[in-house]
Design an enzyme around this catalytic site. Structure first.
Site, mmCIF file in Angstrom:
data_model
loop_
_atom_site.group_PDB
_atom_site.id
_atom_site.type_symbol
_atom_site.label_atom_id
_atom_site.label_comp_id
_atom_site.label_asym_id
_atom_site.label_seq_id
_atom_site.Cartn_x
_atom_site.Cartn_y
_atom_site.Cartn_z
ATOM 1 N N LYS A 20 0.486 25.330 2.635
ATOM 2 C CA LYS A 20 0.729 24.160 3.474
ATOM 3 C C LYS A 20 1.483 24.674 4.691
ATOM 4 O O LYS A 20 2.639 25.109 4.591
ATOM 5 C CB LYS A 20 1.585 23.148 2.703
ATOM 6 C CG LYS A 20 2.117 21.997 3.537
ATOM 7 C CD LYS A 20 1.060 20.964 3.798
ATOM 8 C CE LYS A 20 1.584 19.822 4.673
ATOM 9 N NZ LYS A 20 0.518 19.000 5.225
ATOM 10 N N GLY A 44 0.806 -1.234 0.000
ATOM 11 C CA GLY A 44 0.000 0.000 0.000
ATOM 12 C C GLY A 44 0.831 1.273 0.000
ATOM 13 O O GLY A 44 2.072 1.258 0.100
ATOM 14 N N LYS A 99 -8.368 21.362 3.738
ATOM 15 C CA LYS A 99 -7.691 21.008 2.491
ATOM 16 C C LYS A 99 -7.905 22.123 1.479
ATOM 17 O O LYS A 99 -8.838 22.911 1.599
ATOM 18 C CB LYS A 99 -8.255 19.691 1.960
ATOM 19 C CG LYS A 99 -7.930 18.524 2.893
ATOM 20 C CD LYS A 99 -7.900 17.203 2.177
ATOM 21 C CE LYS A 99 -7.571 16.066 3.128
ATOM 22 N NZ LYS A 99 -6.136 15.894 3.387
ATOM 23 N N HIS A 119 -4.842 14.805 15.546
ATOM 24 C CA HIS A 119 -3.693 15.710 15.540
ATOM 25 C C HIS A 119 -3.964 17.035 16.266
ATOM 26 O O HIS A 119 -3.153 17.503 17.056
ATOM 27 C CB HIS A 119 -3.256 16.030 14.114
ATOM 28 C CG HIS A 119 -3.161 14.820 13.230
ATOM 29 N ND1 HIS A 119 -2.624 13.630 13.646
ATOM 30 C CD2 HIS A 119 -3.540 14.617 11.938
ATOM 31 C CE1 HIS A 119 -2.665 12.750 12.653
ATOM 32 N NE2 HIS A 119 -3.220 13.322 11.614
ATOM 33 N N ASP A 178 -0.149 8.499 16.021
ATOM 34 C CA ASP A 178 -0.605 9.820 15.598
ATOM 35 C C ASP A 178 0.668 10.481 15.085
ATOM 36 O O ASP A 178 1.530 10.872 15.883
ATOM 37 C CB ASP A 178 -1.183 10.622 16.784
ATOM 38 C CG ASP A 178 -1.683 11.980 16.328
ATOM 39 O OD1 ASP A 178 -0.994 12.613 15.514
ATOM 40 O OD2 ASP A 178 -2.750 12.410 16.783
ATOM 41 N N HIS A 179 0.805 10.575 13.759
ATOM 42 C CA HIS A 179 2.132 10.941 13.245
ATOM 43 C C HIS A 179 2.537 12.369 13.639
ATOM 44 O O HIS A 179 3.709 12.708 13.612
ATOM 45 C CB HIS A 179 2.243 10.696 11.737
ATOM 46 C CG HIS A 179 1.584 11.716 10.868
ATOM 47 N ND1 HIS A 179 0.252 11.706 10.590
ATOM 48 C CD2 HIS A 179 2.086 12.784 10.209
ATOM 49 C CE1 HIS A 179 -0.040 12.725 9.803
ATOM 50 N NE2 HIS A 179 1.065 13.402 9.547
HETATM 51 N N1 LIG Z 1 -1.371 6.640 3.055
HETATM 52 C C1 LIG Z 1 -1.181 7.530 4.024
HETATM 53 O O1 LIG Z 1 -0.488 8.558 3.873
HETATM 54 C C2 LIG Z 1 -1.782 7.305 5.350
HETATM 55 C C3 LIG Z 1 -2.467 6.140 5.648
HETATM 56 N N2 LIG Z 1 -2.964 5.941 6.903
HETATM 57 C C4 LIG Z 1 -3.666 4.709 7.249
HETATM 58 O O2 LIG Z 1 -2.849 3.583 6.928
HETATM 59 C C5 LIG Z 1 -3.643 2.495 6.525
HETATM 60 C C6 LIG Z 1 -3.205 2.047 5.129
HETATM 61 O O3 LIG Z 1 -3.358 3.143 4.244
HETATM 62 P P1 LIG Z 1 -2.801 3.107 2.751
HETATM 63 O O4 LIG Z 1 -1.463 2.457 2.675
HETATM 64 O O5 LIG Z 1 -2.947 4.478 2.231
HETATM 65 O O6 LIG Z 1 -3.868 2.156 2.022
HETATM 66 P P2 LIG Z 1 -3.755 1.457 0.607
HETATM 67 O O7 LIG Z 1 -5.133 1.281 0.111
HETATM 68 O O8 LIG Z 1 -2.767 2.113 -0.269
HETATM 69 O O9 LIG Z 1 -3.153 0.023 0.971
HETATM 70 C C7 LIG Z 1 -3.919 -0.982 1.578
HETATM 71 C C8 LIG Z 1 -3.081 -2.240 1.730
HETATM 72 O O10 LIG Z 1 -3.891 -3.276 2.270
HETATM 73 C C9 LIG Z 1 -3.811 -4.437 1.436
HETATM 74 N N3 LIG Z 1 -5.105 -5.130 1.502
HETATM 75 C C10 LIG Z 1 -6.318 -4.613 1.180
HETATM 76 N N4 LIG Z 1 -7.280 -5.533 1.412
HETATM 77 C C11 LIG Z 1 -6.655 -6.640 1.901
HETATM 78 C C12 LIG Z 1 -7.094 -7.911 2.346
HETATM 79 N N5 LIG Z 1 -8.393 -8.258 2.330
HETATM 80 N N6 LIG Z 1 -6.184 -8.799 2.796
HETATM 81 C C13 LIG Z 1 -4.863 -8.469 2.824
HETATM 82 N N7 LIG Z 1 -4.380 -7.275 2.410
HETATM 83 C C14 LIG Z 1 -5.260 -6.380 1.961
HETATM 84 C C15 LIG Z 1 -3.499 -3.863 0.067
HETATM 85 O O11 LIG Z 1 -2.801 -4.752 -0.755
HETATM 86 P P3 LIG Z 1 -3.456 -5.784 -1.782
HETATM 87 O O12 LIG Z 1 -4.407 -5.019 -2.633
HETATM 88 O O13 LIG Z 1 -2.261 -6.331 -2.457
HETATM 89 O O14 LIG Z 1 -4.111 -6.772 -0.906
HETATM 90 C C16 LIG Z 1 -2.514 -2.765 0.447
HETATM 91 O O15 LIG Z 1 -1.244 -3.329 0.703
HETATM 92 C C17 LIG Z 1 -5.093 2.996 6.603
HETATM 93 O O16 LIG Z 1 -5.596 2.670 7.860
HETATM 94 C C18 LIG Z 1 -4.951 4.500 6.463
HETATM 95 O O17 LIG Z 1 -6.034 5.192 7.066
HETATM 96 C C19 LIG Z 1 -2.790 6.878 7.894
HETATM 97 C C20 LIG Z 1 -2.136 8.059 7.662
HETATM 98 C C21 LIG Z 1 -1.603 8.382 6.369
HETATM 99 O O1 LIG Z 2 -3.453 12.192 9.098
HETATM 100 C C1 LIG Z 2 -3.532 12.913 8.122
HETATM 101 O O2 LIG Z 2 -2.609 13.879 7.970
HETATM 102 C C2 LIG Z 2 -2.374 14.439 6.692
HETATM 103 C C3 LIG Z 2 -1.605 15.733 6.950
HETATM 104 O O3 LIG Z 2 -0.380 15.392 7.528
HETATM 105 P P1 LIG Z 2 0.856 16.373 7.417
HETATM 106 O O4 LIG Z 2 1.922 15.697 8.185
HETATM 107 O O5 LIG Z 2 1.152 16.515 5.953
HETATM 108 O O6 LIG Z 2 0.411 17.670 7.988
HETATM 109 C C4 LIG Z 2 -3.647 14.721 5.934
HETATM 110 O O7 LIG Z 2 -3.339 15.092 4.610
HETATM 111 C C5 LIG Z 2 -4.474 13.474 5.903
HETATM 112 O O8 LIG Z 2 -5.731 13.759 5.286
HETATM 113 C C6 LIG Z 2 -4.714 12.932 7.275
HETATM 114 O O9 LIG Z 2 -5.299 11.641 7.169
#
Ligand SMILES: NC(=O)C1=CN([C@@H]2O[C@H](COP(=O)(O)OP(=O)(O)OC[C@H]3O[C@@H](n4cnc5c(N)ncnc54)[C@H](OP(=O)(O)O)[C@@H]3O)[C@@H](O)[C@H]2O)C=CC1
Ligand SMILES: O=C1O[C@H](COP(=O)(O)O)[C@@H](O)[C@H](O)[C@H]1O
Length: 490
Positions: free
Chosen positions: A345, A16, A340, A240, A177-178
């Protein structure tokens, strides 16, 4: 606390966005700067049918895209991949076997981190299967790292928490909580508690108001589906923004350890003034962006974004006035604002001090500017103190000046990324910068009173701010009605 921790890290959701953009580069930096021992292995799991080689190539690419080239192949050789179905017993059994083998190969003493970087609907299932299939039985320590969102209201957060607690103790659950990993958020405590000039003034006798702005220029990007069920209130304020309020308002802890710091933060969250559904609009303003110009380019309105309802009631902006009903803060508003597609920023905290009792310069028609302490969280990191001094020359007249400290220009630009610190803290077992369940529960009960009011009433004025602006007019009026204004953050 062990300074060079060794462990197996299992990343659920390893294909992901979060894993690629944040986790792999952060683990790489920890490895490169020697913070973690070479006794570590990472097992990535997700549904996609990748081989170890494919996965390592992804890791290498993600680390290189983050700007690093040195020893990346050697680093990636610590990574293993296993296709995974979160509901299937055989997936967990295969993972257990692989962990056992790698424990031996890398001499990790049975230490295990389970990092849930997947959609939140899977968190409970994974935690209970880890226990049911015996993956939590280990000779070393085990820790669960859990990404946001932690529920979408108090009842769902409570349900999730009890599912996690069946498999892990509170002391093993690291809720990310980053913002708590950011350099200048961590600096709030230090600025407050190590400076004799601030702490005596840090109360309602000397502070007029505190403003926290976290504005983003990006829109909702590809996260429309998630954001539609979240909105800015749950996405940014519940976690946050309230965490920053708690750090700014808490009493000095008796010791700088996680238990004492949390206990002080919890008291702040408990003291937040509640309001009735009818009063929500007196304290909070919601907004949604329309199309507009950003960097001279046309951008879409929120309702035109992918996976967003064309008639969406979801807020992409929140401004609010929080009151903390305790001795220190009675009568001091904490104004927060986040959104947003705003003009800049920027995350900044502005502490506005009260005016001096008498302006001796008034008869010259001079206005003495209030003293401000600005904590720059991002993109620049540092503090600025706004003072008044004598204007050079013969006359005694005043002029405002700024004393500035920039952490990046003094300590070097490469302050560690938030995720880098947090992963390191988790590996060392330091929970200070992770949120305790009590904080999560109190934050949700505060937020729920607002979201319930907003969900039950249509926002007829949406969209009500243009992309590239600083939010709706009503957010400015919230402060104007109290004889003040938002300080600029650009
Ligand atoms: N992206 C970001 O910047 C941030 C993300 N988060 C949190 O982090 C978490 C992940 O986010 P993000 O990486 O963006 O999400 P993505 O949708 O990009 O990735 C999801 C991941 O889960 C896997 N996945 C989905 N369904 C299944 C399943 N049924 N079984 C096993 N694996 C599965 C997918 O891989 P595959 O399809 O190969 O299964 C993929 O690796 C969320 O809770 C999000 O809220 C929090 C803060 C920031
Ligand atoms: O947790 C989140 O934070 C980002 C903003 O993070 P920042 O470190 O860039 O300030 C936000 O874009 C996102 O929607 C939210 O899920």
């Amino acid at each position: 606390m062990i300074e060079n921790p060794k462990s197996i890290i299992v990343i659920f959701g390893a294909t992901g966005d979060l894993a690629k953009r944040k986790l792999f580069p952060s683990i790489y930096r920890l490895y490169k700067n020697g913070s973690i021992s070479k006794n570590f292995a990472v097992i990535g799991v997700a549904r996609s049918p990748l081989s170890n080689e494919d996965f390592r190539a992804n890791v290498t690419k993600s680390v290189q895209s983050a700007g690093s080239t040195n020893e990346v192949e050697e680093f990636s050789s610590h990574f293993y991949y296993q296709p995974f179905d979160v509901t299937s017993s055989s997936s967990y059994q295969a993972l257990k076997q692989l962990m056992g083998t790698l424990d031996g190969d890398y001499n990790t003493d049975g230490n295990r981190i389970f990092y849930l970087a997947m959609a939140p609907e899977f968190f409970g299932t994974i935690a209970s299967n880890l226990k049911a299939e015996g993956l939590t039985e280990t000779s070393g320590w085990k820790r669960l790292v859990i990404e946001k969102p932690f529920g979408r209201d108090l009842p769902s957060a409570q349900k999730l928490n009890s599912e996690l607690r069946e498999a892990f103790d509170e002391s093993e659950i690291y809720r990310i909580d980053h913002y708590l990993g950011k350099e200048m958020v961590q600096n709030i405590e230090v600025i407050r508690f190590s400076n004799a000039i601030f702490e005596p003034l840090w109360n309602n006798r000397y502070i007029s108001n505190i403003q926290i702005t976290s504005s983003e220029t990006l829109g909702v990007e590809d996260r429309g589906r998630y954001y539609e069920s979240s909105g800015a209130l749950r996405d940014m304020v519940q976690n946050h923004m309230l965490q920053m309020v708690a750090l700014l308002a808490m009493e000095p802890p008796i010791k700088l350890n996680p238990r004492e710091i949390r206990s002080e933060k919890v008291k702040v969250l408990r003291a937040l003034r509640p309001f009735s559904q009818d009063e929500v609009d007196d304290y909070f303003v919601r907004g949604q962006y329309s199309a507009g110009l950003m960097d001279e380019k046309e951008v879409k309105g929120y309702r035109e974004e992918k996976s967003v309802d064309p008639d969406s009631n979801t807020e992409t902006f929140v401004a609010g006035k929080l009151l903390i009903d305790n001795f220190r803060w009675a009568g001091v508003p904490f104004y927060i604002r986040t959104g947003k597609r705003m003009a800049a920023k920027s995350t900044k905290i502005i502490v506005q001090f009260k005016d001096i009792p008498m302006n001796l310069y008034y008869n010259r028609g001079e206005k003495v500017e209030p003293n401000l302490l600005v904590i720059h969280i991002q993109p620049e990191e540092g503090i600025t103190l706004h003072l008044n001094v004598k204007k050079s020359g013969k006359d005694i007249s005043t002029t405002p000046i700024k004393l500035a400290y920039s952490s990046s220009s003094i300590d070097g630009i490469n302050t560690p990324e938030a995720y880098e610190r947090l992963i390191y803290d988790c590996m060392r077992g330091d929970m200070t910068n992770f949120t305790h369940w009590d904080e999560v529960a109190l934050s949700w009960s505060f937020i729920d009173q607002i979201s319930q009011a907003w969900e039950s009433t249509k926002a007829y004025d949406f969209p009500n701010y243009e992309s590239g602006s600083m939010g709706p007019k009503k957010a400015d009026e919230l402060l104007q009605n109290e004889g003040t204004h938002w300080w600029p953050v650009q």
